[in-house]
Design an enzyme around this catalytic site. Structure first.
Site, PDB file in Angstrom:
ATOM      1  NE  ARG A  51     140.123  63.978  26.033  1.00  0.00           N
ATOM      2  CZ  ARG A  51     140.625  63.296  25.005  1.00  0.00           C
ATOM      3  NH1 ARG A  51     141.828  63.601  24.540  1.00  0.00           N
ATOM      4  NH2 ARG A  51     139.935  62.322  24.460  1.00  0.00           N
ATOM      5  CG  ASP A  52     133.288  68.741  24.765  1.00  0.00           C
ATOM      6  OD1 ASP A  52     133.538  69.963  24.621  1.00  0.00           O
ATOM      7  OD2 ASP A  52     132.429  68.142  24.090  1.00  0.00           O
TER       8      ASP A  52
END
Length: 280
Positions: A51-52
């Site tokens: 997610r990043d």
């Protein structure tokens, strides 16, 4: 007390690498790095989402191996891949420019969300610009970035855009699909290189055949001329005899160099060494 122990990685983040090297990555480097990161996601995605993904969260070891770091935003996959909305004002998931639309607008994430961030990461690596610096199509939300990566083939650019499709359902279904696309990409590159080298070889064959034709003509001419000079040696008197003899020697050397192109330079070298050593 709960904690997360992580390995200390020697190397630079890709963002640091860009700043230190002051250059964009090549297509070969991009393919290698993309392959490494897809293999990493293949290991993560059965259970987790990162997610990043961004250049700051990818490190390159001195041996060229990539490592995905900063798992602070990792979320365990549920059946529907739903992200719990973060209510704290000081807490955020993802990074602007790399965050996919579904995370920004709906607070939802899927494996394809990591693919989007990965694509945006390569926009940064291949163009040297932050993804937020580029404009987008108002209707399709496609990023206008290709003009900053003119050193990259259209095939690879298409694959990067495939990863960054605005609708997550239009992105690759899984890492296996991306790896298969990369295999097709590599096969096309190999085929193009094969055709290129075949073209070069054909040109060289034509040049070589022309060279052989010229060499054969000169060889025949030198033989005929030598025969003519032998006839003159019988008829002429001194000092013309010396001139004809010198011409015969010169043409004989030419004849030998054409018949034995590889051995002749070695022969001359040996004669030269013998002359220097005064053995002849």
């Amino acid at each position: 007390l709960h904690c997360l122990v992580m390995e200390k990685i020697d190397g630079l983040t890709l963002e640091e690498w860009l700043g230190q090297n002051n250059q964009l990555i090549t297509e070969a480097q991009a393919i290698d790095w993309l392959k490494q990161l897809i293999v990493i996601l293949k290991e993560i995605h059965p259970k987790y989402l990162h997610r990043d993904i961004k250049p700051d969260n990818i490190m390159v070891r001195p041996n060229g191996q990539l490592v995905l770091i900063d798992f602070g935003a990792v979320k365990q996959l549920t059946q529907k891949y739903i992200i719990q909305q973060i209510t704290s004002q000081n807490t955020s998931i993802g990074t602007l420019g790399y965050m996919p639309p579904e995370m920004m607008n709906e607070q939802e994430a899927y494996p394809q969300s990591d693919f989007f961030s990965l694509g945006r990461t390569f926009v940064r690596l291949l163009s040297g610009k932050h993804p937020s610096d580029f404009t987008q199509d108002l209707q399709t939300q496609q990023l206008f970035w290709r003009n900053e990566a003119t050193h990259i083939s259209e095939r690879l650019l298409n694959l990067i855009d495939f990863l960054m499709e605005p609708d997550w359902k239009n992105r690759p279904k899984n890492t296996q699909e991306i790896l298969l696309s990369m295999i097709d990409l590599l096969m096309e590159i190999i085929n193009d290189n094969h055709n290129y080298y075949n073209k070069i070889l054909r040109i060289r064959r034509v040049k070589h055949s022309n060279y052989n034709f010229i060499k054969s003509g000169v060889l025949i001419f030198s033989i005929v001329l030598n025969l003519f000079l032998i006839g003159l040696l019988i008829k002429v008197d001194y000092p013309r005899h010396v001139v004809v003899l010198l011409m015969f020697v010169v043409l004989s050397i030419l004849f030998i160099s054409l018949v034995f192109p590889l051995e002749f330079p070695l022969f001359i070298k040996r004669v030269y060494k013998l002359l220097l050593s005064r053995k002849i």
